[in-house]
Motif scaffolding. Structure first.
Motif, PDB file in Angstrom:
ATOM      1  N   ILE A  50       8.237  18.737   8.365  1.00 30.17           N
ATOM      2  CA  ILE A  50       8.898  18.703   7.048  1.00 30.17           C
ATOM      3  C   ILE A  50       8.332  17.547   6.216  1.00 30.17           C
ATOM      4  N   ALA A  51       8.158  16.400   6.877  1.00 31.55           N
ATOM      5  CA  ALA A  51       7.644  15.216   6.168  1.00 31.55           C
ATOM      6  C   ALA A  51       6.256  15.494   5.581  1.00 31.55           C
ATOM      7  N   GLN A  52       5.400  16.124   6.366  1.00 31.86           N
ATOM      8  CA  GLN A  52       4.052  16.436   5.864  1.00 31.86           C
ATOM      9  C   GLN A  52       4.119  17.435   4.713  1.00 31.86           C
ATOM     10  N   GLU A  53       5.009  18.405   4.821  1.00 33.68           N
ATOM     11  CA  GLU A  53       5.164  19.366   3.730  1.00 33.68           C
ATOM     12  C   GLU A  53       5.607  18.665   2.444  1.00 33.68           C
ATOM     13  N   GLU A  54       6.315  17.552   2.588  1.00 38.32           N
ATOM     14  CA  GLU A  54       6.827  16.833   1.408  1.00 38.32           C
ATOM     15  C   GLU A  54       5.941  15.666   0.991  1.00 38.32           C
ATOM     16  N   VAL A  57       0.810  -1.225   0.000  1.00 34.74           N
ATOM     17  CA  VAL A  57       0.000   0.000   0.000  1.00 34.74           C
ATOM     18  C   VAL A  57       0.845   1.277   0.000  1.00 34.74           C
ATOM     19  N   GLY A  58       2.161   1.138  -0.019  1.00 40.36           N
ATOM     20  CA  GLY A  58       2.971   2.348  -0.083  1.00 40.36           C
ATOM     21  C   GLY A  58       4.423   2.126   0.288  1.00 40.36           C
ATOM     22  N   LEU A  59       5.086   3.242   0.574  1.00 36.39           N
ATOM     23  CA  LEU A  59       6.515   3.226   0.891  1.00 36.39           C
ATOM     24  C   LEU A  59       6.769   3.838   2.263  1.00 36.39           C
ATOM     25  N   MET A  60       7.872   3.434   2.863  1.00 42.76           N
ATOM     26  CA  MET A  60       8.296   3.985   4.145  1.00 42.76           C
ATOM     27  C   MET A  60       9.769   4.350   4.049  1.00 42.76           C
ATOM     28  N   GLY A  61      10.146   5.425   4.753  1.00 43.47           N
ATOM     29  CA  GLY A  61      11.557   5.782   4.762  1.00 43.47           C
ATOM     30  C   GLY A  61      11.924   6.570   5.996  1.00 43.47           C
ATOM     31  N   MET A  95       6.471   8.642   6.446  1.00 47.38           N
ATOM     32  CA  MET A  95       7.736   9.342   6.733  1.00 47.38           C
ATOM     33  C   MET A  95       7.481  10.446   7.730  1.00 47.38           C
ATOM     34  N   GLY A  96       8.442  10.648   8.619  1.00 48.76           N
ATOM     35  CA  GLY A  96       8.337  11.675   9.639  1.00 48.76           C
ATOM     36  C   GLY A  96       8.238  11.082  11.029  1.00 48.76           C
ATOM     37  N   PHE A 153      13.275  13.326   2.065  1.00 52.25           N
ATOM     38  CA  PHE A 153      11.827  13.128   1.984  1.00 52.25           C
ATOM     39  C   PHE A 153      11.313  13.383   0.567  1.00 52.25           C
ATOM     40  N   LYS A 154      11.845  14.407  -0.060  1.00 52.59           N
ATOM     41  CA  LYS A 154      11.496  14.675  -1.472  1.00 52.59           C
ATOM     42  C   LYS A 154      11.851  13.466  -2.333  1.00 52.59           C
ATOM     43  N   GLY A 155      12.997  12.875  -2.015  1.00 50.43           N
ATOM     44  CA  GLY A 155      13.453  11.691  -2.754  1.00 50.43           C
ATOM     45  C   GLY A 155      12.475  10.539  -2.615  1.00 50.43           C
ATOM     46  N   LEU A 156      11.968  10.335  -1.410  1.00 45.00           N
ATOM     47  CA  LEU A 156      11.004   9.243  -1.187  1.00 45.00           C
ATOM     48  C   LEU A 156       9.700   9.518  -1.928  1.00 45.00           C
ATOM     49  N   LYS A 157       9.259  10.761  -1.877  1.00 47.81           N
ATOM     50  CA  LYS A 157       8.032  11.137  -2.592  1.00 47.81           C
ATOM     51  C   LYS A 157       8.194  10.897  -4.098  1.00 47.81           C
ATOM     52  N   SER A 158       9.362  11.225  -4.625  1.00 43.46           N
ATOM     53  CA  SER A 158       9.521  11.047  -6.073  1.00 43.46           C
ATOM     54  C   SER A 158       9.662   9.556  -6.430  1.00 43.46           C
ATOM     55  N   LEU A 159      10.264   8.765  -5.538  1.00 40.52           N
ATOM     56  CA  LEU A 159      10.259   7.307  -5.747  1.00 40.52           C
ATOM     57  C   LEU A 159       8.825   6.782  -5.790  1.00 40.52           C
TER      58      LEU A 159
END
Ligand SMILES: *Cc1c(COP(=O)(O)O)cnc(C)c1O
Length: 222
Positions: free
Chosen positions: A202-206, A149-153, A194-195, A168-174
């Motif tokens: 920051i995580a929520q912003e990303e 259902v998704g990714l974690m980092g 993430m976060g 975090f941006k990197g995880l979002k783009s993955l």
């Protein structure tokens, strides 16, 4: 401040009110979990199988248990009957084991793939090559008792917000890349876990959809 007051304060700082708050209760006594439950929390995160198995029968039935730490394959069987979401799926082998145990419990277990996003050397998490290999395999399609259902980092342990945001941006783009691919039917990507206490804003912003917060709710751990 009480657990309830901490929760209110944290929720007040959320930049995305739809983001799920997973209360990370590892090492904390059952009384602390009950206090958080009374304040409305239903999602609890633990990183040790033994601890989650001990606490689960002591909490109300509608408690949702999140396994957030590294999970050893030989311990999957203990949590398979009840686990709500496994965040740290860091290898194809582990995913296959979860599928096997989920089948015995006649369940489909939701899972997040843990991605290696931090600069620091960590033993855990998929890299691009491992992910590609799994996606290309015939076996992945046959795992009918797991749902990805998704990714974690986890970001690098640093005070440097520039580094954290970049990861975090990197995880979002993955996540976005993966979502744009043609994926097996056991994928339904919607979550980005993430976060933590120090970086959840920051995580929520990303683009985080779930944050795993421990010390900011329950106080520091020993
Ligand atoms: C302990 C832990 C957390 C929570 O950390 P805090 O800094 O206490 O909020 C989040 N995610 C994982 C994987 C953890 O092990």
């Amino acid at each position: 401040m009480s657990i309830k007051e901490n929760l209110i304060e944290i929720k007040n700082t959320f930049v995305n009110s739809d983001c799920l708050l997973v209360a990370v209760s590892k090492t904390k006594p059952i009384e602390a979990l009950k206090e958080a439950y009374a304040a409305g929390i239903r999602d609890f995160g633990e990183n040790k199988v033994q601890e989650i198995v001990d606490k689960q029968p002591q909490m109300p039935e509608d408690t949702q248990w999140h396994m957030i730490g590294h999970l050893q394959r030989n311990k999957v069987k203990y949590i398979a009957p009840f686990i709500h979401l496994i965040h740290g799926v860091d290898s194809f082998k582990l995913l296959k084991e979860i599928n096997k145990e989920a089948k015995k419990s006649d369940r489909i277990i939701p899972c997040l793939l843990q991605m290696h996003i931090a600069k620091e050397e960590s033993k855990f998490g998929f890299d691009d090559a491992e992910m590609e290999e799994m996606l290309q395999s015939d076996e992945i399609k046959q795992l009918q008792h797991v749902k990805i259902v998704g990714l974690m980092g986890m970001a690098t342990f640093t005070e440097n917000e520039v580094v954290i945001r970049k990861e975090f941006k990197g995880l979002k783009s993955l996540f976005d890349d993966l979502k744009s691919k043609e994926l097996p039917q056991n994928f339904d990507l919607k979550e980005i876990s993430m976060g933590m206490s120090g970086d959840y804003i920051i995580a929520q912003e990303e683009g985080s959809t779930m944050v795993r917060i421990g010390s900011a709710i329950f106080g520091s751990r020993n």
